[in-house]
Design a protein around this motif. Structure first.
Motif, PDB file in Angstrom:
ATOM      1  N   THR A   1      -8.824  -6.011  -6.947  1.00  0.00           N
ATOM      2  CA  THR A   1      -7.685  -6.921  -6.815  1.00  0.00           C
ATOM      3  C   THR A   1      -8.057  -8.336  -7.235  1.00  0.00           C
TER       4      THR A   1
ATOM      5  N   GLU B   1      -2.010  -0.567  -3.315  1.00  0.00           N
ATOM      6  CA  GLU B   1      -3.259  -0.001  -2.809  1.00  0.00           C
ATOM      7  C   GLU B   1      -3.006   1.472  -2.490  1.00  0.00           C
TER       8      GLU B   1
ATOM      9  N   GLY C   1     -11.231  -1.818  -3.495  1.00  0.00           N
ATOM     10  CA  GLY C   1      -9.954  -2.442  -3.811  1.00  0.00           C
ATOM     11  C   GLY C   1      -9.976  -3.958  -3.802  1.00  0.00           C
TER      12      GLY C   1
ATOM     13  N   ASN D   1       0.816  -1.214   0.000  1.00  0.00           N
ATOM     14  CA  ASN D   1       0.000   0.000   0.000  1.00  0.00           C
ATOM     15  C   ASN D   1       0.849   1.263   0.000  1.00  0.00           C
TER      16      ASN D   1
ATOM     17  N   ARG E   1      -7.872   3.791   5.539  1.00  0.00           N
ATOM     18  CA  ARG E   1      -8.806   3.206   4.575  1.00  0.00           C
ATOM     19  C   ARG E   1     -10.129   2.826   5.228  1.00  0.00           C
TER      20      ARG E   1
END
Length: 370
Positions: free
Chosen positions: A362, A173, A358, A135, A292
């Motif tokens: 992903t 990320e 995400g 990330n 997040r």
């Protein structure tokens, strides 16, 4: 997700900080929901936590300690202690990791690593597909300001970026995704699903729906005692409530006695994201996991400024530049100044909403390799 084909996944997760593990939980859970067979390789200190969290849905292996870089209070690299850790890893840990890796190679799994570059090398040696997930782009790894520290920083950054090229796919990320073709693909934040309602959390804490509830996190290396003392004064001035989440039983019992102005949960919990979603504002260092979960809940974020921590500083910069945070709290701020920043953050109604899809993004990328 029901149509996903089964394929073994070996997920190597960097340690020893718990945040390194929890930031991958959304993806691990999604893989399990897709009926993939997942083996998790984690730092030994996190095995029990992950086994309890997943409830036997995945096989959890402990790997011997890897490289554990040591830092001073100002986040400069403690060279002597770090060199000892590196040497211990080179002469023992590296080979133990390799032995553990080789045991599962016959399953022909997809290797996912966050972020252990030598695992990428092992996958290359054995001809296994490997995906790196992280990330932070590691544009500049900072170990200190002396000429020697800067040399180490530049070398480490170059090695990490080189390791990006050892994998079949590198996924980063990011809050504001910006892919670099040929180097990495960026996805939006991967947040855990909310499993408890705001009403149930507030009822547990005895907070009425109209009261302002502020989530306060001061853990890790951010000098928690100093911050707690300062926020204790802020809480005495503020009409709303502060929710403090301890990391262990010791902190829970100690903080209940020492800081009566704070609300604490009745027991240690691993569903911090549910507590975040029940609040009106989050105050914390800008660790990516907390950020997040805050963005996924659509809440304002008020960072605790750590001037010497590059990764957290990078996340903090992105928050400020994109109006996701309107101020930072420094150790020099008085309780009144902190209170004013809290009010300003709560009033920020113009912050953009960030897509936190995400996990889905992903999984779509991983489907090429699974």
């Amino acid at each position: 997700m029901d149509n996903c084909q089964k394929r073994p996944v070996h997920f190597w997760i960097f340690g020893p900080e718990l945040g390194c593990l929890t930031r991958e939980l959304p993806l691990i859970e999604a893989l399990l929901e897709c009926a993939y067979t997942v083996r998790c390789f984690v730092h030994a200190k996190h095995v029990t936590f992950l086994q309890n969290y997943l409830g036997g849905r995945a096989i959890v292996h402990a790997y011997p300690s890897g490289i554990e870089l040591k830092y001073t209070a100002s986040f400069d690299l403690d060279v002597l202690r770090s060199v000892k850790s590196v040497l211990a890893f080179v002469f023992w840990g590296f080979w133990q990791h390799y032995r553990l890796f080789r045991r599962g190679r016959f399953e022909k799994p997809l290797i996912i690593s966050d972020f252990l570059p030598h695992i990428h090398l092992f996958a290359k040696i054995h001809g296994l597909h490997c995906v790196g997930i992280y990330n932070y782009a590691l544009k500049n790894r900072h170990f200190g300001n002396s000429p020697f520290h800067k040399l180490v920083s530049q070398s480490a950054t170059a090695l990490f970026r080189l390791s990006y090229r050892l994998v079949d796919e590198m996924i980063l990320e990011q809050i504001i995704p910006q892919s670099q073709p040929g180097l990495f693909t960026a996805v939006t934040p991967m947040a855990r699903k909310i499993s408890r309602s705001q009403e149930s959390i507030r009822s547990e804490l005895h907070v009425n729906p109209h009261e302002k509830l502020i989530f306060l996190s001061v853990g890790g290396n951010s000098n928690p005692k100093s911050w707690l003392e300062r926020f204790s004064h802020v809480a005495a001035l503020y009409s709303g409530k502060f929710l403090l989440i301890p990391r262990n039983i010791y902190e829970l019992s100690t903080w209940k006695r020492t800081y009566p102005h704070f609300l604490l949960p009745s027991e240690i919990s691993d569903d911090v994201h549910n507590y975040i979603a029940a609040c009106d504002l989050v105050i914390s260092k800008a660790g990516f996991g907390t950020v997040r979960e805050t963005l996924a809940a659509g809440l304002p974020f008020l960072p605790l400024h750590l001037p010497h921590h590059p990764e957290i500083g990078e996340t903090e910069r992105v928050l400020l530049e994109n109006n996701l945070a309107v101020a930072t709290i420094s150790e020099a701020d008085s309780p009144v100044e902190i209170l004013n920043k809290i009010k300003k953050s709560l009033e920020n109604q113009e912050r953009p909403l960030i897509s936190c899809q995400g996990v889905e993004e992903t999984l779509k990328i991983l489907s090429c390799w699974l």
